[in-house]
Motif scaffolding. Structure first.
Motif: not given
Length: 340
Positions: A162-163, A15-20
């Motif tokens: 990307g995030a 999963s993406g890793s730009g989560s806040t």
């Protein structure tokens, strides 16, 4: 420093890793030297020192590899915590704020922070490294029905970059620039690569930038179910990228990494281990001893670590200064350092 947003490391997670979102609880070790652990060769009381290692999302590879570093140091007697984070940019901010002792980050993000460009407004020339880690490969993926065969073909397309201010997004922005393009040439979506690939499956996105180790499980899933194409990063654009940003290096994505029958030209950027500049030289020297005395445990944490984290690789390709304690350790073991 402008970059308070969390950053995607380009992990090979699902999963993406730009989560806040709030980070997962840190995994802690209370230390206590075990059998076969060597005593410090310098004046350091490990039991009184706490080491927080800033890693990445629990779904990516920063977290298990960073956790292995924490375990090794914990087994040697340090009190340790492997902290789940948003990865590169967040980790740089944690190190700068003195809220972590060690942190994994992509070298391009580190250089932006060190020199003060891109995601960072003010140069931070006090950033220090301990060692190089593994390479992250820039993977620009699409599906055959989009007709995208080159970076220039992204013009007019919907692209997941990307995030915002993530490691992936910083890579995407620099690659657009190197090919004489800007985001205005495409319809860009600031999605993590996991989200962008999900949108590709639904026909709502044409291409996605992924920066990670090889293979990336999310990309593998796309290749298994769809006629996926890896777009080459090559030619004059790649030359421009490397000339302006020498932390990138030319590379290939080998044949059969995914569904690609031939090698695909691309670039990679190293991950490095940052270290808090305020730690004593003795403590950093001792941590290096602990790490390389039990490097097998770190290698066992992930295939990428097994292939790419080893003393024999040295540190001459690290682009920022080493912490003085780390520099002395590498020099004492016969390696050139950025300070030499």
């Amino acid at each position: 420093m402008a970059a308070s947003l969390t950053a995607c490391s380009g992990d090979s997670g699902t999963s993406g890793s730009g989560s806040t979102a709030a980070p997962a609880p840190a995994a802690e070790s209370q230390g206590g030297e075990g059998e076969g652990v060597q005593a410090p060769s310098v004046d350091i009381d490990r039991a009184t020192e706490f080491v927080t290692i800033a890693t990445g999302p629990t779904s990516g590879i920063y977290y298990p590899i960073g956790g292995a570093f924490a375990t090794v140091l914990g087994n040697a007697g340090y009190k340790t915590s492997a902290q789940a984070t948003g990865a590169s940019v967040e980790n740089i901010n944690l190190i700068t704020a003195g809220e972590a002792e060690l942190a994994i980050a992509m070298q391009d993000s580190v250089m932006q922070a060190y020199e003060g460009f891109g995601a960072f407004e003010t140069p931070n020339t006090e950033l220090r490294a301990a060692m190089r880690l593994w390479p992250n490969y820039v993977q620009l993926v699409t599906t055959a029905n989009t007709g995208i065969k080159s970076v220039e073909d992204l013009k007019g397309k919907r692209v997941g970059v990307g995030a915002p201010n993530s490691g992936v997004e910083l890579n995407a922005r620099m690659i657009y620039e190197a090919y004489g393009m800007t985001y205005e040439d495409s319809e860009v979506d600031y999605l993590s690569y996991g989200e962008a690939i999900d949108q590709m499956k639904n026909g709502q996105c044409d291409a996605a930038f992924v920066t990670s180790g090889l293979p990336n499980s999310t990309v593998s899933e796309l290749a298994f179910s769809y006629d996926m194409v890896i777009v080459p990063i090559d030619g004059d654009g790649r030359d421009n990228l490397i000339n302006k940003y020498p932390f990138f290096a030319a590379s290939i994505i080998p044949a059969d990494t995914y569904n690609n029958e031939e090698d695909v030209e691309s670039v990679f950027v190293y991950n490095i281990m940052l270290v808090n500049k305020d730690l004593s030289n003795d403590m950093v020297y001792d941590m290096m001893d602990c790490i390389f005395n039990d490097i097998g445990s770190i290698k066992a944490s992930h295939n990428t670590a097994d292939q790419n984290i080893d003393v024999t690789f040295g540190v001459d390709d690290v682009k920022i200064p080493l912490h003085d304690g780390a520099a002395k350790w590498w020099q004492d073991h016969g390696y050139d350092t950025p300070q030499n």
